[in-house]
Design an enzyme around this catalytic site. Sequence first.
Site, mmCIF file in Angstrom:
data_model
loop_
_atom_site.group_PDB
_atom_site.id
_atom_site.type_symbol
_atom_site.label_atom_id
_atom_site.label_comp_id
_atom_site.label_asym_id
_atom_site.label_seq_id
_atom_site.Cartn_x
_atom_site.Cartn_y
_atom_site.Cartn_z
ATOM 1 C CG HIS A 402 15.928 24.288 37.234
ATOM 2 N ND1 HIS A 402 15.526 23.318 38.126
ATOM 3 C CD2 HIS A 402 15.582 25.475 37.788
ATOM 4 C CE1 HIS A 402 14.963 23.890 39.182
ATOM 5 N NE2 HIS A 402 14.987 25.201 38.997
ATOM 6 C CB CYS A 421 15.066 28.938 38.668
ATOM 7 S SG CYS A 421 16.677 29.725 38.876
#
Length: 498
Positions: A402, A421
């Site tokens: 992301h 992440c």
Amino acid sequence: MLNSIKKILLQKRPINILFGILFISILVASCNREATIDRVLSKETKNKIYKDIEEPRLAESIKNSIESEDFKNKAVLNSYYQKNGYQASLIIKFMPDGKLAILADHLSAAAEHGLDENHFAAKEYRAQYDLVHSKDGVQSLDEAYQQVAALELATAKALLDYSSTLQFGVVNPNKILSRYYMETKQADSNFMMDILRSQDLATLLDSVQPKSANYMLLQEALKAGGDQDRSKTIRVNLERARWQHDIDSSKLIYVNIPAFRLDIYKDGKVAGSMKTVVGTGRNNGDNASFSDQKIKDAPHSHETPILSSMIHSVQVNPVWNIPESIAGKEILKHVQADRFYLSNAGIDVIQDGQVIEDPENLDWSSYSAGNLPFRFRQRPGDENALGKIKFLFKNNSSVYLHDTPAQAAFDRDVRASSHGCVRVKEPLELAKALFGAGDKFETIKGDMESDEQKSARNIELSPQIQVVLDYVTAENRDGKLVIHPDVYGLDHVIYPYL
């Protein structure tokens, strides 16, 4: 061929016919003389004891040894020898012309592959070979049966262990690393049977040698020496390079966690790279000294997992459904310190599926991490922790790639500070690499660059593209060896097995 010779001889005089028939008889006898263990050993060693070896008795000795001893691949060995009548087939194939000595040499060179010099029991194998191969090493028929059977099975074990290790590695990472989710190939019975059935030992030994540019560079670096920790790091990465996975570099997104880098592969070559921020680690680059003692892998709760998956879609202007662990440990602390934190960060508070209005009016001091009846969801916007886009792929760790508004983190050398992440520095470039030019990319670009408040938009990627989150601490980068910090301490978990 024999019929042709007969026709020619019938045209000659009787005396020539007689000699011709004798020649044919010798040729036929020669063609029918199969290589047997007594002939092979007596010719190769000049030890007369071997002339009296009887195949059935040697077969019985080999069979009894397989049944009574604790072999690593016992079922495979038993199947192979059962089909071959428990003959000493490997000695028959590979003893002539000193071929087994070549095998012994390869076993002795374990250190070239970053393995302990005793890994393949090379000294024991060489001693067994020398005993059987010596002209006067075996001095009785009873001893011959025992030692020849022992060499035959030692050869089988050595071939299987050496080939399996070089092709698939010493360890299965799925068994020793807690967050290793890539499917790793292992030597199966078909592979092992092919090894034992091989007719050309030199070709076999060459075929199992890893030949990737990365592996060979690591081998050269190991020969060059250096401090012990550097050498041990190289040895661990030689092991990693032996692990086999289904990775298609024709179009691939590859993240090397300790390098804090994402590579975009096209047609097997790196077509672009960008910085990343990965999950928080155990030591974040403060490498400890290696130990020979095996240790249990104990990951930090925010470490990025090692996995392979397929990117199936992106979400532009994403919604962040905040995990319970982050809500209890971090969000609650922020709102207890500042009751307007949630509204300033664009975070909704949800209870029983309903958004709570005016959450700043709640008595947040009465809640704790273990007593928090709410879920938290961050709306799209400039404050969203996922930035303008997230790249989605199936996995059991709830991780994805992301964007991020926290760009300052990319300026650090050690970039292990996310919740697991992977944050990417150039998300629009990554989107372009995935979608190429066209309507979908233009929609993504327009939504990401718009100053207007946009709702979350899901865009499917077809065909899907493989993504690999890997962990390599010594790698070939443009022909040079680059060593990265062991931020998760995984080198120390792997090393004792080598």
